[in-house]
Design a protein around this motif. Structure first.
Motif, PDB file in Angstrom:
ATOM      1  N   LEU A 122       6.676  -0.994   9.632  1.00 38.39           N
ATOM      2  CA  LEU A 122       5.500  -0.423   8.982  1.00 38.39           C
ATOM      3  C   LEU A 122       4.557   0.210  10.010  1.00 38.39           C
ATOM      4  CD1 LEU A 122       4.580  -3.247   6.417  1.00 38.39           C
ATOM      5  CD2 LEU A 122       5.972  -1.201   6.027  1.00 38.39           C
ATOM      6  N   ASN A 123       3.808   1.206   9.557  1.00 36.95           N
ATOM      7  CA  ASN A 123       2.784   1.833  10.385  1.00 36.95           C
ATOM      8  C   ASN A 123       1.413   1.273  10.018  1.00 36.95           C
ATOM      9  OD1 ASN A 123       4.511   3.656  11.793  1.00 36.95           O
ATOM     10  ND2 ASN A 123       4.589   4.942   9.959  1.00 36.95           N
ATOM     11  N   PHE A 124       0.606   1.047  11.037  1.00 35.92           N
ATOM     12  CA  PHE A 124      -0.774   0.594  10.820  1.00 35.92           C
ATOM     13  C   PHE A 124      -1.690   1.592  11.518  1.00 35.92           C
ATOM     14  CE2 PHE A 124       1.871  -3.169  10.494  1.00 35.92           C
ATOM     15  CZ  PHE A 124       1.374  -3.775   9.338  1.00 35.92           C
ATOM     16  N   CYS A 125      -2.397   2.378  10.720  1.00 37.89           N
ATOM     17  CA  CYS A 125      -3.243   3.435  11.284  1.00 37.89           C
ATOM     18  C   CYS A 125      -4.677   3.332  10.783  1.00 37.89           C
ATOM     19  CB  CYS A 125      -2.658   4.807  10.964  1.00 37.89           C
ATOM     20  SG  CYS A 125      -2.148   5.030   9.252  1.00 37.89           S
ATOM     21  N   GLY A 126      -5.042   2.238  10.175  1.00 33.65           N
ATOM     22  CA  GLY A 126      -6.392   2.020   9.672  1.00 33.65           C
ATOM     23  C   GLY A 126      -6.374   1.779   8.183  1.00 33.65           C
ATOM     24  N   PRO A 127      -7.243   0.913   7.680  1.00 32.42           N
ATOM     25  CA  PRO A 127      -8.252   0.141   8.415  1.00 32.42           C
ATOM     26  C   PRO A 127      -7.618  -0.981   9.242  1.00 32.42           C
ATOM     27  CG  PRO A 127      -8.176  -0.589   6.136  1.00 32.42           C
ATOM     28  CD  PRO A 127      -7.252   0.597   6.232  1.00 32.42           C
ATOM     29  N   SER A 128      -8.398  -1.513  10.162  1.00 36.00           N
ATOM     30  CA  SER A 128      -7.862  -2.531  11.071  1.00 36.00           C
ATOM     31  C   SER A 128      -8.324  -3.938  10.720  1.00 36.00           C
ATOM     32  CB  SER A 128      -8.296  -2.214  12.506  1.00 36.00           C
ATOM     33  OG  SER A 128      -9.716  -2.246  12.616  1.00 36.00           O
ATOM     34  N   PHE A 134       0.283  -6.288   4.494  1.00 36.82           N
ATOM     35  CA  PHE A 134       0.738  -5.268   3.539  1.00 36.82           C
ATOM     36  C   PHE A 134      -0.441  -4.436   3.034  1.00 36.82           C
ATOM     37  CE2 PHE A 134       4.626  -7.974   2.061  1.00 36.82           C
ATOM     38  CZ  PHE A 134       5.249  -7.689   3.272  1.00 36.82           C
ATOM     39  N   GLN A 135      -1.564  -5.088   2.826  1.00 37.64           N
ATOM     40  CA  GLN A 135      -2.725  -4.408   2.255  1.00 37.64           C
ATOM     41  C   GLN A 135      -3.289  -3.328   3.165  1.00 37.64           C
ATOM     42  OE1 GLN A 135      -5.603  -7.375   1.180  1.00 37.64           O
ATOM     43  NE2 GLN A 135      -4.332  -8.288  -0.419  1.00 37.64           N
ATOM     44  N   ILE A 136      -3.178  -3.505   4.488  1.00 39.28           N
ATOM     45  CA  ILE A 136      -3.784  -2.537   5.401  1.00 39.28           C
ATOM     46  C   ILE A 136      -2.768  -1.568   6.002  1.00 39.28           C
ATOM     47  CG2 ILE A 136      -5.627  -4.163   5.969  1.00 39.28           C
ATOM     48  CD1 ILE A 136      -4.227  -4.563   8.692  1.00 39.28           C
ATOM     49  N   SER A 137      -1.500  -1.669   5.629  1.00 35.43           N
ATOM     50  CA  SER A 137      -0.501  -0.749   6.162  1.00 35.43           C
ATOM     51  C   SER A 137      -0.657   0.619   5.509  1.00 35.43           C
ATOM     52  CB  SER A 137       0.906  -1.293   5.897  1.00 35.43           C
ATOM     53  OG  SER A 137       1.881  -0.330   6.261  1.00 35.43           O
ATOM     54  N   CYS A 138      -0.450   1.673   6.304  1.00 38.15           N
ATOM     55  CA  CYS A 138      -0.490   3.021   5.753  1.00 38.15           C
ATOM     56  C   CYS A 138       0.913   3.517   5.422  1.00 38.15           C
ATOM     57  CB  CYS A 138      -1.187   3.978   6.724  1.00 38.15           C
ATOM     58  SG  CYS A 138      -0.537   3.946   8.398  1.00 38.15           S
ATOM     59  N   SER A 139       1.908   2.637   5.495  1.00 36.99           N
ATOM     60  CA  SER A 139       3.263   2.942   5.040  1.00 36.99           C
ATOM     61  C   SER A 139       3.485   2.305   3.669  1.00 36.99           C
ATOM     62  CB  SER A 139       4.302   2.391   6.023  1.00 36.99           C
ATOM     63  OG  SER A 139       4.082   2.883   7.323  1.00 36.99           O
ATOM     64  N   SER A 140       4.538   2.730   3.013  1.00 34.73           N
ATOM     65  CA  SER A 140       4.922   2.085   1.759  1.00 34.73           C
ATOM     66  C   SER A 140       5.465   0.692   2.057  1.00 34.73           C
ATOM     67  CB  SER A 140       5.980   2.907   1.032  1.00 34.73           C
ATOM     68  OG  SER A 140       6.454   2.206  -0.098  1.00 34.73           O
ATOM     69  N   THR A 141       4.972  -0.303   1.327  1.00 32.09           N
ATOM     70  CA  THR A 141       5.394  -1.693   1.551  1.00 32.09           C
ATOM     71  C   THR A 141       6.304  -2.206   0.440  1.00 32.09           C
ATOM     72  OG1 THR A 141       3.411  -2.534   0.430  1.00 32.09           O
ATOM     73  CG2 THR A 141       3.272  -2.212   2.826  1.00 32.09           C
ATOM     74  N   MET A 199       0.841  -1.193   0.000  1.00 33.02           N
ATOM     75  CA  MET A 199       0.000   0.000   0.000  1.00 33.02           C
ATOM     76  C   MET A 199       0.872   1.237   0.000  1.00 33.02           C
ATOM     77  SD  MET A 199      -2.917   1.136   2.751  1.00 33.02           S
ATOM     78  CE  MET A 199      -4.077  -0.101   2.191  1.00 33.02           C
ATOM     79  N   GLU A 200       0.474   2.272  -0.731  1.00 35.60           N
ATOM     80  CA  GLU A 200       1.225   3.513  -0.763  1.00 35.60           C
ATOM     81  C   GLU A 200       1.031   4.274   0.546  1.00 35.60           C
ATOM     82  OE1 GLU A 200       3.347   4.469  -3.084  1.00 35.60           O
ATOM     83  OE2 GLU A 200       2.966   2.539  -4.015  1.00 35.60           O
ATOM     84  N   PRO A 201       2.025   5.082   0.961  1.00 38.13           N
ATOM     85  CA  PRO A 201       1.914   5.802   2.208  1.00 38.13           C
ATOM     86  C   PRO A 201       0.792   6.817   2.189  1.00 38.13           C
ATOM     87  CG  PRO A 201       3.826   6.531   0.973  1.00 38.13           C
ATOM     88  CD  PRO A 201       3.284   5.361   0.255  1.00 38.13           C
ATOM     89  N   ASP A 202       0.124   6.947   3.303  1.00 37.94           N
ATOM     90  CA  ASP A 202      -0.953   7.904   3.467  1.00 37.94           C
ATOM     91  C   ASP A 202      -0.355   9.233   3.881  1.00 37.94           C
ATOM     92  OD1 ASP A 202      -3.234   9.250   3.940  1.00 37.94           O
ATOM     93  OD2 ASP A 202      -3.996   7.912   5.518  1.00 37.94           O
ATOM     94  N   THR A 203      -0.700  10.302   3.197  1.00 34.57           N
ATOM     95  CA  THR A 203      -0.107  11.609   3.481  1.00 34.57           C
ATOM     96  C   THR A 203      -0.898  12.391   4.523  1.00 34.57           C
ATOM     97  OG1 THR A 203      -1.331  12.558   1.627  1.00 34.57           O
ATOM     98  CG2 THR A 203       0.918  11.782   1.189  1.00 34.57           C
ATOM     99  N   GLY A 204      -1.984  11.809   5.037  1.00 32.31           N
ATOM    100  CA  GLY A 204      -2.789  12.498   6.047  1.00 32.31           C
ATOM    101  C   GLY A 204      -2.020  12.690   7.332  1.00 32.31           C
ATOM    102  N   LEU A 205      -2.380  13.763   8.071  1.00 32.96           N
ATOM    103  CA  LEU A 205      -1.645  14.076   9.288  1.00 32.96           C
ATOM    104  C   LEU A 205      -2.235  13.369  10.509  1.00 32.96           C
ATOM    105  CD1 LEU A 205      -1.104  17.925   8.749  1.00 32.96           C
ATOM    106  CD2 LEU A 205       0.549  16.071   8.397  1.00 32.96           C
ATOM    107  N   ASN A 206      -3.541  13.154  10.509  1.00 34.26           N
ATOM    108  CA  ASN A 206      -4.193  12.532  11.665  1.00 34.26           C
ATOM    109  C   ASN A 206      -4.092  11.022  11.571  1.00 34.26           C
ATOM    110  OD1 ASN A 206      -4.998  15.043  12.692  1.00 34.26           O
ATOM    111  ND2 ASN A 206      -6.790  15.071  11.327  1.00 34.26           N
ATOM    112  N   ARG A 207      -3.202  10.472  12.366  1.00 40.97           N
ATOM    113  CA  ARG A 207      -3.002   9.034  12.354  1.00 40.97           C
ATOM    114  C   ARG A 207      -3.089   8.479  13.763  1.00 40.97           C
ATOM    115  NH1 ARG A 207       2.116   7.795   8.323  1.00 40.97           N
ATOM    116  NH2 ARG A 207       1.167   8.521   6.394  1.00 40.97           N
ATOM    117  N   THR A 208      -3.786   7.413  13.927  1.00 40.20           N
ATOM    118  CA  THR A 208      -3.848   6.708  15.200  1.00 40.20           C
ATOM    119  C   THR A 208      -3.221   5.336  14.991  1.00 40.20           C
ATOM    120  OG1 THR A 208      -5.886   7.850  15.791  1.00 40.20           O
ATOM    121  CG2 THR A 208      -5.336   5.848  17.017  1.00 40.20           C
TER     122      THR A 208
END
Length: 311
Positions: free
Chosen positions: A169-175, A188-195, A1-10
């Motif tokens: 890797l970062n996992f910030c959603g979906p879970s 890999f599919q649910i990671s918000c980082s580049s895989t 998955m490509e990295p998410d550029t959003g700032l709000n990450r949990t």
């Protein structure tokens, strides 16, 4: 998955495993089927181990490797099926991040070990049929232990590499993980980082650590087939092929599902197919292995019968 550029990450601390089915009725059926499969697998592989331990005639390299394979089969199904049964029983589908990573590590450690152990078993058959005069020297107890130790070490390094790479890797959603256990393609599919790096590591590891054993197995059995075809006796050919048939069946099942699962990444649409392949990898293969080896082997059958009837 490509990295998410959003700032709000949990950062996620747990995942939701969607499992195999959704309806309550089917969940009960799945629970019963998988519990039965788990009991058959553990019982069958423990029977193989018992037969090898109690029968001196089975204290040979081939059965030494087969005993190790039985241990791996018990471990592989235990890593995945009991946690799934627990979730079905408790109606909870969540799994913590730590438990997910641990499950992934042990699954790849045990399954990776299969790759190398199946190669050692092919080498054993090659020596037994093509180099019978030097077999006892080339497959001594020391060499057997070295081959098994190398198998366990390589599998450990492979599993640890994937686990460390995944932990970056970062996992910030979906879970939600569309599977019944934690594995690399689904994570890999649910990671918000580049895989991309992780997928490259997986592809290279699969190519080397699975491709090399597969080439060695094919080479070994090419020589075995050539040697067997030179045997004039029909009965001799049949006996030689029967000693290899069980192993070849297991190799085809193991590598066929493994290639489908790990050499094809990035396909979200294939998630349901991945579940089917996962069932074959974690349940069907370990359950069939003792049946394949015992049904095609009169020595194992006779020992198992004596063990069961306590004679």
């Amino acid at each position: 998955m490509e990295p998410d550029t959003g700032l709000n990450r949990t950062v996620l601390t747990e995942f939701i495993l969607l499992g195999l089915v959704e309806s309550e009725e089917l969940r009960s059926v799945v629970f019963i089927l998988f519990l039965f499969a788990y009991m058959v697998t553990v019982g069958g592989n423990l029977s193989i181990l018992a037969a090898i331990l109690v029968e001196p005639k089975l204290h040979t390299p081939m059965y030494f490797f087969l005993g190790n394979l039985s241990v791996l089969d018990i471990g592989c199904i235990t890593v995945t099926v009991p946690p799934m049964l627990d979730r079905l029983l408790s109606h909870k589908r969540t799994i913590s991040y730590g438990a997910c990573i641990s499950q992934l590590f042990f699954f790849h450690f045990l399954a990776g070990n299969d790759c190398f152990l199946l190669t050692a078993m092919a080498y054993d058959r090659f020596l037994a049929i093509c180099r019978p005069l030097t077999y006892s020297l080339r497959m001594s107890q020391v060499i057997q232990r070295i081959l098994v130790s190398v198998s366990w070490t390589c599998a450990f390094v492979n599993a640890l590499t994937h686990t460390i790479a995944l932990s970056t890797l970062n996992f910030c959603g979906p879970s939600e993980i569309n599977h019944f256990y934690c594995d690399l393609p689904q994570l890999f599919q649910i990671s918000c980082s580049s895989t991309q790096v992780n997928e490259l590591v997986l592809f290279v590891a699969a190519s080397i650590l699975a491709g090399t054993p597969m080439v060695l197995i094919i080479t070994s059995y090419t020589h075995v087939a050539a040697a067997v075809l030179r045997i004039h006796s029909v009965e001799g050919r049949k006996k030689a092929f029967s000693t290899c048939g069980s192993h070849l069946t297991v190799v085809c099942l193991f590598y066929g599902t493994g290639i489908f699962n790990y050499m094809r990444l990035g396909s979200v649409d294939a998630s349901d197919k991945d579940k089917g392949v996962g069932v074959i990898n974690t349940v069907i293969n370990p359950m069939l292995n003792p049946l394949i080896y015992s049904l095609r082997n009169s020595d194992v059958q006779s020992v198992l019968w004596r063990v069961l009837v306590r004679k």
